[in-house]
Design a protein around this motif. Structure first.
Motif, short mmCIF file in Angstrom:
data_model
loop_
_atom_site.label_atom_id
_atom_site.label_comp_id
_atom_site.label_asym_id
_atom_site.label_seq_id
_atom_site.Cartn_x
_atom_site.Cartn_y
_atom_site.Cartn_z
N LEU A 79 8.97 -0.18 13.57
CA LEU A 79 8.81 -0.29 12.20
C LEU A 79 8.93 0.82 11.45
CD1 LEU A 79 7.93 -2.57 10.37
CD2 LEU A 79 5.51 -1.56 10.42
N VAL A 80 9.95 1.16 10.51
CA VAL A 80 10.11 2.29 9.78
C VAL A 80 10.03 2.24 8.45
CG1 VAL A 80 11.48 3.54 11.41
CG2 VAL A 80 12.71 2.00 10.01
N THR A 81 9.51 3.14 7.65
CA THR A 81 9.52 2.72 6.13
C THR A 81 10.03 4.17 5.38
OG1 THR A 81 7.16 4.12 5.91
CG2 THR A 81 7.25 1.85 6.44
N THR A 82 10.38 3.90 4.19
CA THR A 82 10.79 5.17 3.25
C THR A 82 9.41 5.91 3.00
OG1 THR A 82 10.37 3.69 1.29
CG2 THR A 82 12.69 3.88 2.13
N GLN A 83 9.33 6.98 2.26
CA GLN A 83 8.29 8.04 2.37
C GLN A 83 7.86 8.05 0.89
OE1 GLN A 83 6.08 8.80 5.02
NE2 GLN A 83 7.42 7.08 5.64
N LYS A 84 8.19 7.27 -0.16
CA LYS A 84 7.71 7.62 -1.57
C LYS A 84 6.24 7.65 -1.50
CE LYS A 84 11.16 4.58 -3.24
NZ LYS A 84 11.61 3.76 -4.09
N ILE A 85 5.71 8.44 -2.58
CA ILE A 85 4.15 8.46 -2.87
C ILE A 85 4.00 7.76 -4.26
CG2 ILE A 85 2.41 10.09 -3.43
CD1 ILE A 85 3.57 12.10 -1.63
N CYS A 86 3.14 6.87 -4.05
CA CYS A 86 2.66 6.07 -5.53
C CYS A 86 1.29 6.29 -5.57
CB CYS A 86 3.10 4.68 -5.13
SG CYS A 86 4.82 4.49 -5.08
N ILE B 63 -1.96 1.26 -4.67
CA ILE B 63 -0.68 0.65 -4.13
C ILE B 63 -0.65 1.35 -2.66
CG2 ILE B 63 1.92 0.67 -4.14
CD1 ILE B 63 1.58 0.70 -7.35
N MET B 64 -0.66 2.63 -2.40
CA MET B 64 -0.58 3.06 -1.12
C MET B 64 -1.80 2.48 -0.20
SD MET B 64 2.04 5.06 -1.50
CE MET B 64 1.78 5.87 0.29
N CYS C 16 5.04 0.44 -2.39
CA CYS C 16 5.91 1.23 -3.01
C CYS C 16 7.10 1.69 -2.03
CB CYS C 16 4.76 2.46 -2.93
SG CYS C 16 5.65 4.14 -3.29
N ASN C 17 6.99 1.51 -1.04
CA ASN C 17 8.06 1.80 0.06
C ASN C 17 8.64 0.49 0.52
OD1 ASN C 17 8.27 4.77 0.35
ND2 ASN C 17 5.98 4.35 0.17
N ARG C 18 9.99 0.74 0.96
CA ARG C 18 10.73 -0.25 1.68
C ARG C 18 10.37 -0.18 3.30
NH1 ARG C 18 13.14 -3.64 -0.88
NH2 ARG C 18 14.26 -4.49 0.77
#
Length: 148
Positions: free
Chosen positions: A91-98, A102-103, A72-74
């Motif tokens: 390590l960092v990620t975007t924070q979209k919710i799916c 998938i999460m 879901c996230n990059r």
């Protein structure tokens, strides 16, 4: 501290991610597996198959960085490779919710990457061992990332 709070705010607002520049002396200086510039599709995470409908990738930059799609996230971070010993840092990620399924796959992948121990390359496949899981994760080569 200010940098961390800005990053946390950015991630909380969603849709943004940071790429942290490599420190001097770090990165992928010893790359016997010839991973720099290669792209991989995650096929299994800790032995569990990834559904075809979930896009999950790992890209090795030529500057000691990794990036990719977790589902879901990059995500992005730095990696170190010394022989077969492999580790992931910052390590960092975007924070979209799916969707929850998938999460769940995404969280498993991030857990594997954070505990990365070693990589083994077999032609068109990578085997990733993590201290956080018993089973290995398998990645398939994309875009001609075959033998180096």
């Amino acid at each position: 501290m200010k940098r961390m709070s800005m990053l946390a705010t950015c991630l909380w607002l969603g849709g943004c991610y940071a790429v942290v520049p490599p420190s001097t002396g770090g990165g992928a200086s010893n790359d016997p597996l010839h991973l720099e510039g290669s792209r991989w599709r995650i096929e299994t995470i800790a032995g569990k198959p990834l559904p075809e409908t979930i896009e999950s990738t790992l890209v090795f930059g030529d500057d000691g960085h990794i990036s990719g799609m977790a589902g879901c996230n990059r995500y992005s971070g730095r990696y170190r490779l010394d022989g077969r010993q492999f580790s992931v840092e910052e390590l960092v990620t975007t924070q979209k919710i799916c969707f929850p399924a998938i999460m769940a796959h995404e969280q498993s992948l991030l857990r594997v990457l954070k505990g990365a121990l070693s990589l083994e390359r077999d032609a068109q496949q990578l085997l990733l061992e993590s201290r956080n899981e018993r089973e290995v994760s398998r990645l398939a080569a994309l875009d001609g990332a075959g033998p180096g």
